[in-house]
Design a protein around this motif. Structure first.
Motif, PDB file in Angstrom:
ATOM      1  N   UNK A 195       0.938  -1.197  -0.180  1.00  0.00           N
ATOM      2  CA  UNK A 195       0.037  -0.076  -0.020  1.00  0.00           C
ATOM      3  C   UNK A 195       0.716   1.323   0.144  1.00  0.00           C
ATOM      4  N   UNK A 196       0.507   2.211  -0.650  1.00  0.00           N
ATOM      5  CA  UNK A 196       1.371   3.345  -0.726  1.00  0.00           C
ATOM      6  C   UNK A 196       0.214   4.494  -0.683  1.00  0.00           C
ATOM      7  N   UNK A 213      -2.374   1.850  -4.559  1.00  0.00           N
ATOM      8  CA  UNK A 213      -1.745   3.230  -4.547  1.00  0.00           C
ATOM      9  C   UNK A 213      -3.087   4.070  -4.067  1.00  0.00           C
ATOM     10  N   UNK A 214      -2.785   4.923  -3.123  1.00  0.00           N
ATOM     11  CA  UNK A 214      -3.780   5.694  -2.685  1.00  0.00           C
ATOM     12  C   UNK A 214      -3.445   7.236  -2.634  1.00  0.00           C
ATOM     13  N   UNK A 235      -5.548   3.938  -9.223  1.00  0.00           N
ATOM     14  CA  UNK A 235      -5.210   5.028  -7.917  1.00  0.00           C
ATOM     15  C   UNK A 235      -6.408   5.060  -7.044  1.00  0.00           C
ATOM     16  N   UNK A 236      -6.501   4.689  -6.016  1.00  0.00           N
ATOM     17  CA  UNK A 236      -7.588   5.162  -5.202  1.00  0.00           C
ATOM     18  C   UNK A 236      -7.505   6.489  -4.623  1.00  0.00           C
ATOM     19  N   UNK A 237      -8.624   7.015  -4.451  1.00  0.00           N
ATOM     20  CA  UNK A 237      -8.541   8.400  -3.702  1.00  0.00           C
ATOM     21  C   UNK A 237      -9.653   8.655  -2.643  1.00  0.00           C
ATOM     22  N   UNK A 248      -9.126   7.000   6.821  1.00  0.00           N
ATOM     23  CA  UNK A 248     -10.132   6.574   5.939  1.00  0.00           C
ATOM     24  C   UNK A 248      -9.708   5.455   5.160  1.00  0.00           C
ATOM     25  N   UNK A 249      -8.757   5.727   4.239  1.00  0.00           N
ATOM     26  CA  UNK A 249      -8.311   4.689   3.432  1.00  0.00           C
ATOM     27  C   UNK A 249      -7.473   3.521   4.005  1.00  0.00           C
TER      28      UNK A 249
END
Length: 264
Positions: A195-196, A213-214, A235-237, A248-249
């Motif tokens: 996770x980054x 990726x966040x 890419x998650x936001x 949150x993420x």
């Protein structure tokens, strides 16, 4: 090191740390959840080893290495400094060999006093002092033209030194990125899924090298450059900013990972 089920790499300012207050308090629940599961959390920043060591201890992450100076080096677990700094000495020596008509346009942190770095960066004096304790890279202000900068960078490239322009500073190093250091550190933990988390374009290499990726929402940061649809779609936001978005993420990703394990 024992094999980890996951590993987390995170930027600091605007990501794990609040943009205004530099507090990480809002991320405490997620940090504790990671701690309970023994998941390594690796700080990755442009900050020096001296800056990160104190912060890493404050957050409770001293048992893990950290990526310092934008990927130019690694601060070992439990260490207070990166030790001897042959990279930095080599960079400063190379600067001394640049023709004076080009060298005069570059003012590195090593050319400044603590007060000068504080004025340039906006950091408090004690933090500016830590920012000058460099091991692997030399950021500096560039005052010349683009043509002169190209010639300056060519002189340094002939010495094996790379230059990257990040908007405010031209940073010199012997190479290496956050993504390069991720590979080294992940390998030590058995190459678990990565996770980054980051908030700005200078985190892009790290994000694209991750399995999850966040991008943490930061209205103060520049948007990411255009990416191929396949990469952009990965890419998650976050919907929240800074450490609240981080919290949150991480909770979301850990819950999804746990659900997959239960359903397996």
């Amino acid at each position: 090191m024992r094999k980890a089920e996951l590993i987390v790499f995170t930027d600091l300012d605007g990501t794990l740390l609040d943009h205004e207050t530099y507090s990480h308090a809002a991320a405490a629940p997620a940090l504790q959840r990671l701690r309970d599961r023994g998941i390594p959390v690796i700080l990755a920043s442009s900050k020096t080893a001296a800056e990160i060591a104190a912060l890493r201890a404050e957050i409770g992450l001293s048992a893990y290495p950290a990526i310092v100076e934008n990927g130019a080096g690694i601060l070992p677990a439990h260490a207070d400094s990166a030790g001897a700094a042959p990279d930095y000495a080599r960079i400063r020596a190379a600067l001394d060999r640049v023709p004076p008509e080009l060298r005069r346009h570059f003012t590195g942190f090593g050319d400044m006093t603590d007060a000068g770095v504080a004025h340039s960066t906006g950091l408090p004096l004690d933090q500016a002092r830590l920012a000058r304790q460099r091991s692997y890279s030399e950021p500096g202000e560039w005052a010349g033209s683009d043509t002169e900068r190209a010639a300056f960078e060519k002189c340094l490239a002939d010495e094996g030194i790379t230059a990257r322009y990040g908007g405010r500073y031209l940073t010199l190093s012997l190479g290496g990125t956050k993504a390069d250091r991720m590979d080294e550190i992940a390998a030590a933990y058995g190459n678990p899924p990565r996770i980054a988390l980051g908030d700005a374009p200078n985190d892009l290499e790290m994000l694209l090298a991750a399995d999850m990726p966040v991008l943490i929402r930061n209205p103060h940061a520049k948007p990411l450059p255009p990416l191929p649809e396949k990469q952009a779609g990965r890419i998650l936001k976050s919907t929240k900013t800074g450490p609240s978005g981080w919290n949150e993420m991480i909770h979301s990703l850990l819950s999804k990972a746990q659900s997959r394990q239960i359903g397996a």
